[in-house]
Design a protein around this motif. Structure first.
Motif, PDB file in Angstrom:
ATOM      1  N   ASP A 181      75.190  32.885  55.698  1.00 31.28           N
ATOM      2  CA  ASP A 181      74.653  31.739  54.968  1.00 31.28           C
ATOM      3  C   ASP A 181      74.118  32.123  53.593  1.00 31.28           C
ATOM      4  OD1 ASP A 181      75.266  30.037  57.074  1.00 31.28           O
ATOM      5  OD2 ASP A 181      73.289  30.232  57.990  1.00 31.28           O
ATOM      6  N   GLN A 206      78.324  30.081  66.423  1.00 31.79           N
ATOM      7  CA  GLN A 206      78.618  29.031  65.449  1.00 31.79           C
ATOM      8  C   GLN A 206      78.532  27.672  66.133  1.00 31.79           C
ATOM      9  OE1 GLN A 206      78.912  29.363  62.253  1.00 31.79           O
ATOM     10  NE2 GLN A 206      79.425  27.267  61.778  1.00 31.79           N
ATOM     11  N   ARG A 262      73.520  35.987  61.094  1.00 34.56           N
ATOM     12  CA  ARG A 262      72.553  35.231  60.293  1.00 34.56           C
ATOM     13  C   ARG A 262      71.248  36.013  60.219  1.00 34.56           C
ATOM     14  NH1 ARG A 262      75.626  31.017  62.324  1.00 34.56           N
ATOM     15  NH2 ARG A 262      76.266  29.622  60.667  1.00 34.56           N
ATOM     16  N   CYS A 308      67.529  32.122  58.272  1.00 36.43           N
ATOM     17  CA  CYS A 308      68.685  31.217  58.374  1.00 36.43           C
ATOM     18  C   CYS A 308      68.968  30.857  59.824  1.00 36.43           C
ATOM     19  CB  CYS A 308      69.918  31.840  57.723  1.00 36.43           C
ATOM     20  SG  CYS A 308      69.833  31.908  55.914  1.00 36.43           S
ATOM     21  N   HIS A 309      68.808  31.817  60.735  1.00 33.36           N
ATOM     22  CA  HIS A 309      69.025  31.558  62.154  1.00 33.36           C
ATOM     23  C   HIS A 309      68.018  30.528  62.662  1.00 33.36           C
ATOM     24  CE1 HIS A 309      69.718  33.414  66.420  1.00 33.36           C
ATOM     25  NE2 HIS A 309      70.301  32.253  66.277  1.00 33.36           N
ATOM     26  N   LYS A 342      66.495  28.187  60.893  1.00 36.37           N
ATOM     27  CA  LYS A 342      66.850  26.876  60.338  1.00 36.37           C
ATOM     28  C   LYS A 342      67.977  26.236  61.139  1.00 36.37           C
ATOM     29  CE  LYS A 342      65.743  28.078  55.590  1.00 36.37           C
ATOM     30  NZ  LYS A 342      66.335  28.375  54.277  1.00 36.37           N
ATOM     31  N   LYS A 343      69.015  27.023  61.421  1.00 33.79           N
ATOM     32  CA  LYS A 343      70.168  26.488  62.163  1.00 33.79           C
ATOM     33  C   LYS A 343      69.758  26.080  63.574  1.00 33.79           C
ATOM     34  CE  LYS A 343      74.827  27.554  63.762  1.00 33.79           C
ATOM     35  NZ  LYS A 343      74.635  27.738  65.195  1.00 33.79           N
ATOM     36  N   ARG A 346      67.984  22.758  63.475  1.00 34.24           N
ATOM     37  CA  ARG A 346      68.927  21.631  63.329  1.00 34.24           C
ATOM     38  C   ARG A 346      69.625  21.336  64.654  1.00 34.24           C
ATOM     39  NH1 ARG A 346      70.331  24.551  58.550  1.00 34.24           N
ATOM     40  NH2 ARG A 346      72.242  25.244  59.562  1.00 34.24           N
ATOM     41  N   GLU A 347      70.004  22.393  65.380  1.00 33.70           N
ATOM     42  CA  GLU A 347      70.678  22.202  66.671  1.00 33.70           C
ATOM     43  C   GLU A 347      69.739  21.559  67.689  1.00 33.70           C
ATOM     44  OE1 GLU A 347      73.577  26.071  66.081  1.00 33.70           O
ATOM     45  OE2 GLU A 347      71.831  26.216  67.388  1.00 33.70           O
TER      46      GLU A 347
END
Length: 101
Positions: free
Chosen positions: A33, A50, A67, A71-72, A74-75, A78-79
Motif C-alpha cells: 500500500d 487480500q 502490509r 496499513c494492515h 486500516k484495512k 474497513r473489513e
C-alpha cells in the motif's frame, strides 16, 4: 479473524506461518500500500489476506499481500465495518410458527 482451538489460533498453525513467510519473502518485506520497507523478523510488516478468510478468501500465495502494521490496521478496520454492514442487511426471517398468507 482468529479462532481459538485449545489455546492455538488460526494464525499460529505451521501452515499459516509458512504461508506468511512465503508472502513476506515474495514481496521483499515491502508494504504493497505505502511502500514501507520492512525488516525480516522485526514484526513491522504482516502477511495479509487480500480477500479475508471471513469473506471467502483462501490462504494461498496469490491471496497474500505484505502490509506494514498501520496499513494492515486500516484495512482490517474497513473489513470489520463491512462485516458489520453485511450483518445488518440480512433479510428478516419469518417465524416458523407464523402461517404463510
Amino acid at each position: 479473524m482468529a479462532w481459538a482451538n485449545g489455546g492455538a489460533t488460526r494464525t499460529t498453525t505451521k501452515e499459516h506461518r509458512r504461508w506468511a513467510k512465503a508472502v513476506l519473502r515474495r514481496d521483499g518485506y515491502r508494504c504493497v500500500d505505502c511502500g514501507y520497507q520492512g525488516t525480516a523478523g522485526k514484526g513491522d510488516v504482516n502477511a495479509d489476506h487480500q480477500t479475508p478468510v471471513a469473506f471467502g478468501g483462501t490462504t494461498t500465495l496469490g491471496n497474500g499481500r505484505t502490509r506494514c502494521v498501520p496499513c494492515h490496521k486500516k484495512k482490517t478496520g474497513r473489513e470489520a465495518a463491512e462485516g458489520r454492514r453485511r450483518r445488518r442487511q440480512r433479510p428478516a426471517q419469518r417465524h416458523p410458527g407464523i402461517p404463510v398468507d
